[in-house]
Write an enzyme that holds these catalytic residues in place. Structure first.
Site, PDB file in Angstrom:
ATOM      1  N   CYS A 117     -14.194 -18.314   6.035  1.00 59.98           N
ATOM      2  CA  CYS A 117     -13.859 -16.932   5.667  1.00 59.98           C
ATOM      3  C   CYS A 117     -13.475 -16.831   4.052  1.00 59.98           C
ATOM      4  CB  CYS A 117     -12.963 -16.146   6.435  1.00 59.98           C
ATOM      5  SG  CYS A 117     -11.516 -17.133   6.804  1.00 59.98           S
TER       6      CYS A 117
ATOM      7  N   LEU B 132       9.699  -9.189  -1.380  1.00 57.67           N
ATOM      8  CA  LEU B 132       8.521  -8.419  -1.542  1.00 57.67           C
ATOM      9  C   LEU B 132       7.784  -8.139  -0.458  1.00 57.67           C
ATOM     10  CD1 LEU B 132       7.206  -6.496  -3.696  1.00 57.67           C
ATOM     11  CD2 LEU B 132       5.881  -8.601  -4.693  1.00 57.67           C
TER      12      LEU B 132
ATOM     13  N   TRP C 222      -4.881 -26.686   3.059  1.00 57.23           N
ATOM     14  CA  TRP C 222      -3.739 -25.783   3.262  1.00 57.23           C
ATOM     15  C   TRP C 222      -2.288 -26.572   3.201  1.00 57.23           C
ATOM     16  CZ3 TRP C 222      -6.259 -21.381   6.240  1.00 57.23           C
ATOM     17  CH2 TRP C 222      -6.856 -20.654   5.626  1.00 57.23           C
TER      18      TRP C 222
ATOM     19  N   ILE D  40     -12.185 -14.330  16.692  1.00 55.50           N
ATOM     20  CA  ILE D  40     -11.939 -15.668  15.753  1.00 55.50           C
ATOM     21  C   ILE D  40     -10.989 -16.362  16.416  1.00 55.50           C
ATOM     22  CG2 ILE D  40     -11.900 -16.405  13.538  1.00 55.50           C
ATOM     23  CD1 ILE D  40     -14.582 -14.890  14.244  1.00 55.50           C
ATOM     24  N   GLY D  41     -10.015 -15.853  17.262  1.00 55.23           N
ATOM     25  CA  GLY D  41      -9.210 -16.587  17.610  1.00 55.23           C
ATOM     26  C   GLY D  41      -7.603 -15.882  17.828  1.00 55.23           C
ATOM     27  N   SER D  42      -7.070 -15.745  17.141  1.00 50.78           N
ATOM     28  CA  SER D  42      -5.773 -14.937  17.061  1.00 50.78           C
ATOM     29  C   SER D  42      -5.946 -13.500  17.636  1.00 50.78           C
ATOM     30  CB  SER D  42      -5.050 -15.182  15.842  1.00 50.78           C
ATOM     31  OG  SER D  42      -5.553 -14.372  14.778  1.00 50.78           O
TER      32      SER D  42
ATOM     33  N   ASP E  55     -11.690 -24.576  13.193  1.00 53.44           N
ATOM     34  CA  ASP E  55     -11.622 -23.792  11.973  1.00 53.44           C
ATOM     35  C   ASP E  55     -11.651 -24.415  10.758  1.00 53.44           C
ATOM     36  OD1 ASP E  55     -11.617 -21.137  13.537  1.00 53.44           O
ATOM     37  OD2 ASP E  55      -9.633 -21.456  13.702  1.00 53.44           O
TER      38      ASP E  55
ATOM     39  N   ARG F  59      10.978 -13.928   0.783  1.00 52.72           N
ATOM     40  CA  ARG F  59       9.910 -13.176   0.862  1.00 52.72           C
ATOM     41  C   ARG F  59      10.408 -11.629   0.896  1.00 52.72           C
ATOM     42  NH1 ARG F  59       7.169 -14.634   6.290  1.00 52.72           N
ATOM     43  NH2 ARG F  59       9.182 -15.165   6.817  1.00 52.72           N
TER      44      ARG F  59
ATOM     45  N   HIS G 264      -8.765  -7.103   7.492  1.00 51.14           N
ATOM     46  CA  HIS G 264      -7.470  -7.033   6.656  1.00 51.14           C
ATOM     47  C   HIS G 264      -7.143  -5.720   6.375  1.00 51.14           C
ATOM     48  CE1 HIS G 264      -8.613 -11.258   4.815  1.00 51.14           C
ATOM     49  NE2 HIS G 264      -7.446 -11.151   5.258  1.00 51.14           N
TER      50      HIS G 264
HETATM   51  N1  GLN Z   1      -8.523 -19.059  14.556  1.00 54.66           N
HETATM   52  C1  GLN Z   1      -7.696 -18.745  13.174  1.00 54.66           C
HETATM   53  C2  GLN Z   1      -7.333 -17.278  13.598  1.00 54.66           C
HETATM   54  O1  GLN Z   1      -7.830 -16.419  14.291  1.00 54.66           O
HETATM   55  C3  GLN Z   1      -8.499 -18.480  12.214  1.00 54.66           C
HETATM   56  C4  GLN Z   1      -7.722 -18.103  10.956  1.00 54.66           C
HETATM   57  C5  GLN Z   1      -8.566 -18.085   9.688  1.00 54.66           C
HETATM   58  O2  GLN Z   1      -9.646 -18.347   9.550  1.00 54.66           O
HETATM   59  N2  GLN Z   1      -7.551 -18.084   8.563  1.00 54.66           N
HETATM   60  O3  GLN Z   1      -6.176 -16.731  13.248  1.00 54.66           O
HETATM   61 ZN    ZN Z   2     -10.960 -16.711   8.868  1.00 52.24          ZN
END
Ligand code: GLN
Ligand code: ZN
Length: 769
Positions: A652, A18, A570, A440-442, A608, A16, A703
């Site tokens: 997403c 780059l 994934w 969303i969680g993290s 998710d 990794r 992002h």
């Molecule tokens: N719960 C995950 C987070 O918040 C969702 C990540 C995602 O949608 N890729 O990181």
């Molecule tokens: Zn997401």
């Protein structure tokens, strides 16, 4: 003689390199020149790794995204980025992520940041590209410098280079009209610039150019088919041989068109489209090269070389020099080099091939076809043994799992009551305000968190010390959310390296690489775990962390799980049984976890499914079957709970508009969904489709390092409230915050919470606008 070539090589680097180079540049820890030099070094290294082939890709390297590269080659830069007068690479990063390195921006007096280009998934992969933005007056202006420089570099190294570009029709198709105008009106302008580019490449000595038109494997209508004809007829006058390249599926009804466009060669997916190859050969003019993609660039299983060879021999005889061989698509969707893996189970390692091994497989096929199978006898025998060992391994099957699957009953996917009834029970129990706020969680994955996890994994940190460290991260996270006054809290996912790998590691049937990274977007990589056998959950996976977090607050803490469809999409998944069946096995494991969380007192559980859309077949004719089993798997995992337990899901970075009915069928109580980069465009879906449950349209683009303005967020939510009753709306970011820093997250969430408070005051207006 068959000719061997490659469509594209992973550019992120086996270690990794780059990724780290980019991130260090953006943070101001290294210079632009250092970054450019790193790019050059990687390109050289990658060509070296491919040098057994006859033609090597040039221009497949990218600092962020190949579609954005094409936009810059075409001089196609949205207006809002045009006033930037710094280095072209910095401008490129501004389009990609809203800003470049801070120093570079300061020098160009441009410190504000700007809305980044929209990002979406590349066909049915987990790679994200920056969507070209079109308007009726969009103009193009050729800048061939990147391709010419890289071609020159390859020539200096004595490499037979084949420039790779995205074809004009696919480029147009994948972009978005920003003013409602017909994109196809731009085609003549685009053809002109592409033709000029082809002349430049020819002048620089390129004999072949690979032009990717993957839309040929999708359901395109007549205007788009006509666009392909018009385009390639125009290129007939260009002094360069075109290898028209398709991938990710069979050509089907587009076969005749693809076979007969006036180009020198056609590359097709010889794996997904294997059944149509013989008839395709019949359709092709006698002079045309046929390149068959026979090594799978979408998974990591070793190719059955003997079987492939048996299939190819008569074709090679028939086509002679007209046959080329390659992987079926660019290798950017697989990791770089299996030989760097030191921790993989040795039995499983034999079953696998990463990019480097795949090119070696290609070379073995080429040798056997060109010089006779005996010349590759050892390699072929070794491959045969690996294939047999995988087929016969006892580690692949598990009776317990198979009998659980066989005794499933249909009611298992059904909630006890409908949404309206459940909602009453949940509202009473949770007592949430209007426009409830959540994330969303993290939360940020700091260097310390990563370090701690690494130390624990390598055995340098004792389990208790690790648990204590993670708990203190959870506490930090809960404290921060309390202070921010969010309504539904999360534990922050500090213990998770990755949302799929984390669960895979606790399930049986999975194996893991150490360096099996695949680029997801820009500098982000994912390491898909390898799902090789029947799935089994030996014990609860998340309950302790969730309970610890819940013990720190009276507000509800969401339990966080990854859904079965995302686990599947994934992972690198076994190819010896139907994906739908593997997905069901995953669903059973997640279901057991959901019920354990509920039993432990967690009132809200989020499952998710960001990758649900990604698995959608490109062809409409196959979509409903997929959606049916995917929805069933989700329901199986989620719907065993009591009415009082609130189920959330999250999605997403995909086009969701066309799968809304399926999303509604999941019957989650709440869905949080990314929308902010596309300016709430998602909500158009609600003009035609009445989404029945609650929804949180993302209003903070996670992002980008930019802090969203409160008034902008209020504006977005008001837009949402025009379509969805305010009492069914949630306020949340687009996605998880793990890639962000704490000093970005705090002010952003503060603004978000203030926006929600303001919205509550506007309640009456908002609901009736
Ligand atoms: N719960 C995950 C987070 O918040 C969702 C990540 C995602 O949608 N890729 O990181
Ligand atoms: Zn997401």
């Amino acid at each position: 003689m068959v000719t061997l070539h490659n469509l594209g090589f992973p550019r992120i680097g086996a270690q990794r390199e780059l990724k780290f180079g980019l991130e260090s540049y953006w943070k101001g820890q290294s210079t632009r020149d250092e970054l450019k030099l790193l790019g050059q070094r990687l390109r050289h290294q990658h060509w070296q790794q491919q040098n057994q082939l006859d033609w090597l890709p040039v221009g497949d390297f990218s600092f962020y995204d190949q579609v954005l590269d094409m936009s810059l080659t075409l001089g196609h830069i949205p207006n809002r980025f045009r006033d930037f007068n710094g280095d072209a690479l910095d401008q490129y990063f501004r389009i990609a992520r809203g800003r470049s390195a801070l120093d570079a921006e300061q020098q160009a007096r441009c410190v504000e940041g700007v809305a980044a280009g929209e990002m979406t998934k590349w066909f049915d992969t987990n790679y994200h590209y920056i969507v070209p933005e079109f308007k009726a007056d969009t103009s193009f202006e050729l800048d061939a410098s990147r391709l010419l420089t890289e071609l020159e570099e390859s020539k200096k190294l004595g490499i037979r280079g084949k420039p790779v570009i995205i074809g004009p029709v696919s480029y147009l198709y994948l972009g978005k009209s920003k003013d409602g105008s017909d994109k196809l009106q731009l085609l003549p302008r685009l053809i002109e610039v592409y033709a000029a580019l082809l002349h430049e490449l020819a002048k620089a000595g390129a004999q072949w150019v690979q032009i990717d038109e993957p839309i040929l494997v999708t359901d395109i209508n007549n205007p788009w088919r006509h666009a392909l004809e018009q385009t390639y007829h125009n290129f007939k006058a260009c002094p360069i041989k075109i290898l028209l390249t398709t991938y990710f599926g069979a050509l089907q009804e587009n076969a005749w068109l693809a076979a007969n466009l006036p180009v020198a060669g056609l590359h097709v997916d010889g794996i997904a489209g294997r059944d149509e190859i013989l008839s395709l050969i019949g359709l092709m003019p006698e002079f045309k090269i046929l390149s068959l993609g026979v090594i799978n660039g979408r998974n990591i299983w070793a190719t059955d070389l003997n079987a492939t060879l048996n299939w190819l021999k008569p074709i090679a005889k028939r086509l002679g020099n007209r046959l080329w061989l390659a992987p079926n698509c660019s290798l950017i969707h697989v990791p770089v080099d299996l030989s760097l893996e030191t921790n993989l189970d040795s039995e499983i390692q034999h079953w696998l091939a990463f990019a480097t091994q795949k090119l070696n497989e290609l070379h073995i096929l080429g040798t056997a076809l060109n010089y006779g199978s005996e010349t590759a006898a050892d390699a072929l025998e070794k491959n045969r043994l690996a294939i047999v060992s995988r087929r016969e391994s006892r580690r692949v099957t598990r009776h317990e799992t198979q009998s659980a699957i066989n005794t499933l009953c249909t009611t298992m996917g059904q909630r006890q009551s409908n949404y309206a009834q459940r909602n009453k029970v949940q509202q009473k129990q949770l007592n949430l305000p209007l426009f409830p706020t959540t994330t969303i969680g993290s939360f940020p994955q700091t260097p310390e968190i990563r370090k701690t996890r690494q130390l624990w994994k390598s055995g340098q940190l004792k389990h208790n010390a690790y648990t204590a460290a993670m708990q203190s991260e959870i506490k930090r996270c809960i404290d921060a959310q309390k202070k921010l006054d969010l309504d539904v809290l999360v534990h922050g996912e500090a213990e998770r390296n990755d949302m799929v790998e984390y669960f895979g590691e606790q399930l049986e049937g999975y194996a893991f690489s150490q360096l099996g990274w695949v680029q997801s977007y820009g500098s982000r990589c994912v390491k898909p775990p390898i799902l090789f056998g029947d799935i089994h959950r030996p014990k609860a996976m998340t309950v302790d962390w969730a309970c610890y977090a819940q013990s720190l607050t009276n507000k509800p803490v969401k339990g966080m799980l990854t859904g079965p469809v995302t686990m599947l999409n994934w992972s690198f998944v076994r190819d010896d049984q139907a994906r739908s069946l593997t997905c069901k096995q995953l669903a059973l494991a997640i279901r057991a976890e959901v019920l354990d969380l509920e039993k432990a007192g967690i009132q809200i559980i989020q499952i998710d499914e960001p990758a649900l859309r990604e698995g959608l077949p490109l062809r409409q004719s196959q979509q409903s079957a997929y959606l049916q089993w995917a929805v069933e798997a989700f329901r199986l995992s989620a719907n065993g709970v009591q009415d009082a337990t609130q189920i959330h899901t999250h999605m997403c970075y995909s086009e969701f508009n066309d799968i809304m009915p399926a999303i509604a069928e999941l019957d989650a109580d709440v869905i949080t969904i990314e929308t902010s980069r596309s300016d709430m465009e998602l909500l158009e879906a609600f003009d035609h489709f009445n989404y029945p449950n609650e929804i949180g349209p993302g209003i903070y683009d996670i992002h980008s390092p930019n802090i969203p303005a409160k008034c902008r967020m209020v504006e977005l939510m008001i837009k949402a409230a025009r379509r969805i009753p305010a009492n069914r709306l949630w306020v949340n970011p687009d996605c998880g915050l793990k890639t962000r820093q704490w000093d970005e997250v705090i002010p952003a969430l503060q603004a978000m919470v203030t926006a929600a408070q303001e919205l509550r005051g506007l309640e009456y207006d908002a609901a009736t606008v």
